[in-house]
Design an enzyme around this catalytic site. Structure first.
Site, PDB file in Angstrom:
ATOM      1  N   LYS A   9       0.950  -1.183   0.129  1.00 56.19           N
ATOM      2  CA  LYS A   9       0.167  -0.101  -0.064  1.00 56.19           C
ATOM      3  C   LYS A   9       0.914   1.369   0.013  1.00 56.19           C
ATOM      4  CE  LYS A   9      -4.084  -2.170   2.332  1.00 56.19           C
ATOM      5  NZ  LYS A   9      -4.765  -2.338   3.516  1.00 56.19           N
ATOM      6  N   TYR A  49     -12.708  -2.404  -2.985  1.00 60.60           N
ATOM      7  CA  TYR A  49     -13.122  -2.541  -1.694  1.00 60.60           C
ATOM      8  C   TYR A  49     -14.972  -2.551  -1.783  1.00 60.60           C
ATOM      9  CZ  TYR A  49      -8.597  -2.321   0.343  1.00 60.60           C
ATOM     10  OH  TYR A  49      -7.284  -2.578   0.763  1.00 60.60           O
ATOM     11  N   ASN A 112      -1.745   0.170   7.307  1.00 62.44           N
ATOM     12  CA  ASN A 112      -1.429  -1.329   7.604  1.00 62.44           C
ATOM     13  C   ASN A 112      -0.691  -1.960   6.448  1.00 62.44           C
ATOM     14  OD1 ASN A 112      -3.601  -1.823   5.976  1.00 62.44           O
ATOM     15  ND2 ASN A 112      -4.776  -3.349   7.191  1.00 62.44           N
ATOM     16  N   HIS A 115      -1.878  -5.593   1.573  1.00 60.39           N
ATOM     17  CA  HIS A 115      -3.053  -6.210   1.327  1.00 60.39           C
ATOM     18  C   HIS A 115      -2.992  -7.742   0.692  1.00 60.39           C
ATOM     19  CE1 HIS A 115      -7.079  -7.059  -0.307  1.00 60.39           C
ATOM     20  NE2 HIS A 115      -6.478  -7.582  -1.229  1.00 60.39           N
ATOM     21  N   GLU A 126      -9.783  -9.992  -7.571  1.00 54.57           N
ATOM     22  CA  GLU A 126      -8.844  -8.894  -7.441  1.00 54.57           C
ATOM     23  C   GLU A 126      -7.929  -8.892  -8.393  1.00 54.57           C
ATOM     24  OE1 GLU A 126      -7.709  -9.338  -3.312  1.00 54.57           O
ATOM     25  OE2 GLU A 126      -9.742  -8.862  -2.695  1.00 54.57           O
TER      26      GLU A 126
HETATM   27  P1  IDP Z   1      -7.776  -7.276   5.275  1.00 54.92           P
HETATM   28  O1  IDP Z   1      -7.312  -5.770   4.422  1.00 54.92           O
HETATM   29  O2  IDP Z   1      -7.087  -7.567   6.421  1.00 54.92           O
HETATM   30  O3  IDP Z   1      -8.474  -7.894   4.350  1.00 54.92           O
HETATM   31  P2  IDP Z   1     -10.759  -5.883   5.572  1.00 54.92           P
HETATM   32  O4  IDP Z   1     -11.470  -5.901   6.696  1.00 54.92           O
HETATM   33  O5  IDP Z   1     -10.906  -6.446   4.399  1.00 54.92           O
HETATM   34  O6  IDP Z   1      -9.139  -6.217   6.064  1.00 54.92           O
HETATM   35  O7  IDP Z   1     -10.331  -4.275   5.381  1.00 54.92           O
HETATM   36  C1  IDP Z   1      -9.789  -3.570   4.413  1.00 54.92           C
HETATM   37  C2  IDP Z   1      -8.820  -2.603   4.632  1.00 54.92           C
HETATM   38  O8  IDP Z   1      -9.573  -1.523   4.940  1.00 54.92           O
HETATM   39  C3  IDP Z   1      -7.851  -2.672   5.763  1.00 54.92           C
HETATM   40  O9  IDP Z   1      -6.722  -3.423   5.349  1.00 54.92           O
HETATM   41  C4  IDP Z   1      -7.739  -1.306   6.417  1.00 54.92           C
HETATM   42  O10 IDP Z   1      -6.789  -0.627   5.391  1.00 54.92           O
HETATM   43  C5  IDP Z   1      -9.079  -0.740   6.257  1.00 54.92           C
HETATM   44  N1  IDP Z   1      -9.842  -0.739   7.439  1.00 54.92           N
HETATM   45  C6  IDP Z   1     -10.402  -2.063   7.890  1.00 54.92           C
HETATM   46  N2  IDP Z   1     -11.250  -1.682   9.097  1.00 54.92           N
HETATM   47  C7  IDP Z   1     -10.904  -0.382   9.584  1.00 54.92           C
HETATM   48  C8  IDP Z   1     -11.049   0.469  10.378  1.00 54.92           C
HETATM   49  O11 IDP Z   1     -11.648   0.169  11.470  1.00 54.92           O
HETATM   50  N3  IDP Z   1     -10.509   1.679  10.395  1.00 54.92           N
HETATM   51  C9  IDP Z   1      -9.809   2.068   9.422  1.00 54.92           C
HETATM   52  N4  IDP Z   1      -9.413   1.431   8.309  1.00 54.92           N
HETATM   53  C10 IDP Z   1      -9.952   0.039   8.288  1.00 54.92           C
END
Ligand code: IDP
Length: 149
Positions: A9, A49, A112, A115, A126
């Site tokens: 990312k 997303y 984070n 992905h 994807e």
């Molecule tokens: P993943 O990336 O581990 O599959 P997902 O639940 O699909 O997790 O969420 C997609 C992305 O959205 C996450 O990697 C993160 O960057 C962002 N995200 C998810 N939950 C939150 C939140 O509560 N606050 C801010 N960003 C979030």
């Protein structure tokens, strides 16, 4: 061969982590099938997303993912979908175990670093969003005999 979609990312690119992250996947033994440095547009972000549209964090997620270049990857290997998810660690770096990419390099869920697809089905969905099939290479590596029985 099982395939997964992975993205380093914008924070990973800005923080000069591309080489270290790629090295982890390579050293594990996953095969690099496609790779490009690119910008994620708003439209791509909505496609990728789609399941999160309408959630409170969605606008921030789009802003984050479109904020700078990303590295998009297709990796292949036995069990690669679950394997890369495990290497990336929990979604929230605060809960990600040390030794995982998010555990080692991240602090907050909205930054984070990486992905990876969460299932074989979402991987194929994807991959199709980010790559044309002709951009994905099939090739042999001699090391395969040392990775697979
Ligand atoms: P993943 O990336 O581990 O599959 P997902 O639940 O699909 O997790 O969420 C997609 C992305 O959205 C996450 O990697 C993160 O960057 C962002 N995200 C998810 N939950 C939150 C939140 O509560 N606050 C801010 N960003 C979030």
């Amino acid at each position: 061969m099982e395939r997964t979609f992975v993205m380093i990312k914008p924070d990973g690119v800005q923080r000069n982590l591309v080489g270290e992250i790629l090295a982890r996947y390579e050293k594990k033994g996953y095969k690099l099938l496609a790779m490009k440095l690119m910008r994620v547009t708003e439209e791509l972000a909505h496609q990728h997303y789609a399941e999160h549209v309408g959630k409170p964090f969605f606008p921030g997620l789009v802003e984050y993912i479109t904020s700078g270049p990303v590295v998009a990857l297709v990796l292949g290997g036995k069990g690669v979908v679950a394997g890369v998810r495990a290497m990336n660690g929990a979604t929230n770096p605060a809960n990600a175990a040390p030794g995982t990419i998010r555990g080692d390099y991240g602090i907050e869920v909205g930054r984070n670093v990486v992905h990876a697809s969460d299932s074989v089905e979402s991987a194929e969905r994807e991959i199709a969003i980010y790559f044309k099939e002709e951009e994905i290479l099939a090739y042999e590596k001699n090391v395969d005999a040392w990775l697979y029985e």
